[in-house]
Design a protein around this motif. Structure first.
Motif, PDB file in Angstrom:
ATOM      1  N   UNK A 228      38.266  44.376  37.143  1.00 26.10           N
ATOM      2  CA  UNK A 228      38.876  43.393  36.238  1.00 26.10           C
ATOM      3  C   UNK A 228      38.061  42.101  36.212  1.00 26.10           C
ATOM      4  N   UNK A 229      37.657  41.629  37.377  1.00 24.88           N
ATOM      5  CA  UNK A 229      36.903  40.373  37.480  1.00 24.88           C
ATOM      6  C   UNK A 229      35.453  40.540  37.035  1.00 24.88           C
ATOM      7  N   UNK A 230      34.804  41.603  37.523  1.00 24.81           N
ATOM      8  CA  UNK A 230      33.393  41.795  37.215  1.00 24.81           C
ATOM      9  C   UNK A 230      33.182  42.032  35.724  1.00 24.81           C
ATOM     10  N   UNK A 237      29.160  35.865  30.983  1.00 28.59           N
ATOM     11  CA  UNK A 237      28.087  35.040  31.530  1.00 28.59           C
ATOM     12  C   UNK A 237      26.732  35.748  31.515  1.00 28.59           C
ATOM     13  N   UNK A 238      26.727  37.026  31.879  1.00 24.95           N
ATOM     14  CA  UNK A 238      25.470  37.769  31.961  1.00 24.95           C
ATOM     15  C   UNK A 238      25.186  38.604  30.714  1.00 24.95           C
ATOM     16  N   UNK A 270      39.914  34.415  31.134  1.00 22.12           N
ATOM     17  CA  UNK A 270      39.194  33.139  31.094  1.00 22.12           C
ATOM     18  C   UNK A 270      39.278  32.416  32.436  1.00 22.12           C
ATOM     19  N   UNK A 271      40.427  32.558  33.089  1.00 20.65           N
ATOM     20  CA  UNK A 271      40.594  31.968  34.418  1.00 20.65           C
ATOM     21  C   UNK A 271      39.659  32.640  35.423  1.00 20.65           C
ATOM     22  N   UNK A 272      39.546  33.968  35.314  1.00 25.39           N
ATOM     23  CA  UNK A 272      38.657  34.693  36.218  1.00 25.39           C
ATOM     24  C   UNK A 272      37.212  34.254  36.037  1.00 25.39           C
ATOM     25  N   UNK A 273      36.800  34.125  34.781  1.00 23.22           N
ATOM     26  CA  UNK A 273      35.426  33.717  34.491  1.00 23.22           C
ATOM     27  C   UNK A 273      35.147  32.338  35.054  1.00 23.22           C
ATOM     28  N   UNK A 274      36.057  31.409  34.871  1.00 23.12           N
ATOM     29  CA  UNK A 274      35.842  30.050  35.375  1.00 23.12           C
ATOM     30  C   UNK A 274      35.755  30.021  36.898  1.00 23.12           C
ATOM     31  N   UNK A 276      34.720  32.462  38.829  1.00 23.83           N
ATOM     32  CA  UNK A 276      33.442  33.053  39.231  1.00 23.83           C
ATOM     33  C   UNK A 276      32.269  32.160  38.864  1.00 23.83           C
ATOM     34  N   UNK A 277      32.386  31.387  37.804  1.00 18.28           N
ATOM     35  CA  UNK A 277      31.332  30.420  37.482  1.00 18.28           C
ATOM     36  C   UNK A 277      31.168  29.408  38.605  1.00 18.28           C
TER      37      UNK A 277
END
Length: 284
Positions: A228-230, A237-238, A270-274, A276-277
Motif C-alpha cells: 500500500x505504501x510502496x 515520487x519515482x 497522499x498522507x503516505x506519500x508525504x 515517506x517524502x
C-alpha cells in the motif's frame, strides 16, 4: 505479576479510505477481466470472512493521556495508526471479527506516553497485545497468535503445500521490505523491480484464487500494508508503477481493496506519500 512475552516489528501504520483524483489509480487499477477462479474465490473469501463489525476509532493516547486499566482482564491491541507493522495485526483482528473482543488502543509514537514502556511493553514499540495477563509483541507472531488462539475464520489453509509456501513467503517479507527500502535510500546497485517480480511469480503458484495461497490468508495480511505504501510513493515520487507488467499483482491489489477488514485500516495515499517524502528526503 503480569508476564511480558516477546514474540517481530518496527514503527510506522494505516487507516482511512483511498483518496480521489490521480491517486485513484493507485488503488483501482484498470479492471482486469476476472477469471472464473477469481470470482469463485471472491465469493469464498466473502463467505469465510467473519461478519464485519463497524467501529469508531478510539482517541490516540499520547504523553498527556492516562493509561487504560492495564491487566484488568480486557484484551487490548496497542497500535499506531500510521504503522504498517501494527496494521498487520489490526487487519487480522478485523478479519477474524474480533472488534468487540479485542479493544484497539492507538498510541502516538511521536509523543508516546511513558506508561506504555513502563507498564505495558518495555520494548516501547507497536504492535503489542495484552491478553491473559501477558503482553506479546512482534507483528508476524501476533498475526499467528490471533489466528490460532481466537475464534473466527481461519486465515491459513489446511493444504500442506500451501502451508509450506506460506512459511516461505512470510520468511521473505523482511527481505522484500529491506530491498525496497534500500532502493528508496538510494543504495547503489539496488533494483526496485526485483522484489515485486518475486511477488508476481509467487502469485502464479496457485490458480484457485487471486491471493498468495489462492484464498485470502495471513500472507496477504503480512504484505498488504507495505505494498500500500510502496505503490503510492513509488508512483508519485519515482514515477515507477509496481503493477506495470505485473497483472497478478494488479489483481491482488484490486481484490485486497474489496476486503472490509483491510479497507478500514487504510490511510489516504497522499498522507503516505508525504510521510515517506520526509523519511527519504535525502534521496529525493
Amino acid at each position: 505479576m503480569a508476564k511480558l512475552v516477546l514474540l517481530n516489528s518496527p514503527f510506522l501504520a494505516n487507516r482511512s479510505p483511498p483518496s480521489p483524483n490521480h491517486f485513484t489509480r493507485l488503488h483501482r487499477p484498470n479492471r482486469l477481466a476476472l477469471s472464473s477462479s477469481v470470482i469463485k474465490t471472491r465469493s469464498r473469501t466473502t463467505s469465510m470472512a467473519a461478519k464485519f463489525v463497524q467501529e469508531t476509532l478510539p482517541p490516540v493516547l499520547d504523553s498527556s493521556s492516562d493509561p487504560p486499566p492495564i491487566f484488568d482482564g480486557t484484551t487490548r491491541l496497542y497500535v499506531n495508526l500510521q504503522c504498517p507493522y501494527a496494521q498487520r495485526v489490526w487487519i487480522t483482528r478485523n478479519c477474524k471479527g474480533l472488534q468487540e473482543k479485542i479493544k484497539l488502543v492507538p498510541i502516538d509514537l511521536e509523543n508516546r506516553p511513558a506508561w506504555y514502556k513502563e507498564k505495558v511493553y518495555p520494548p516501547n514499540k507497536v504492535p503489542s497485545l495484552e491478553h491473559n495477563n501477558e503482553v506479546r509483541g512482534e507483528s508476524l507472531d501476533l498475526i499467528k497468535y490471533l489466528d490460532t488462539n481466537f475464534e473466527g475464520p481461519e486465515l491459513l489453509p489446511s493444504d500442506p503445500a500451501k502451508r509450506e509456501f506460506a512459511e516461505e513467503l512470510l520468511s521473505y517479507a523482511d527481505t522484500f521490505n529491506g530491498a525496497v527500502v534500500a532502493f528508496l535510500k538510494g543504495e547503489a546497485g539496488r533494483e526496485v523491480g526485483t522484489p515485486f517480480d518475486y511477488l508476481e511469480n509467487a502469485l502464479l503458484k496457485f490458480d484457485d484464487g487471486p491471493f498468495f495461497l489462492g484464498q485470502f490468508s495471513r500472507v496477504d495480511i503480512a504484505y498488504a500494508p507495505f505494498i500500500e505504501r510502496y505503490q503510492s510513493y513509488l508512483l508519485e515520487v519515482k514515477k515507477y508503477d509496481v503493477i506495470e507488467g505485473r497483472p497478478k499483482l494488479a489483481t491482488w491489489i484490486q481484490e485486497m481493496n474489496e476486503i472490509e477488514g483491510y479497507k478500514v485500516t487504510k490511510r489516504d495515499p497522499r498522507e503516505l506519500v508525504e510521510r515517506y517524502k520526509k523519511r527519504f528526503s535525502a534521496n529525493l
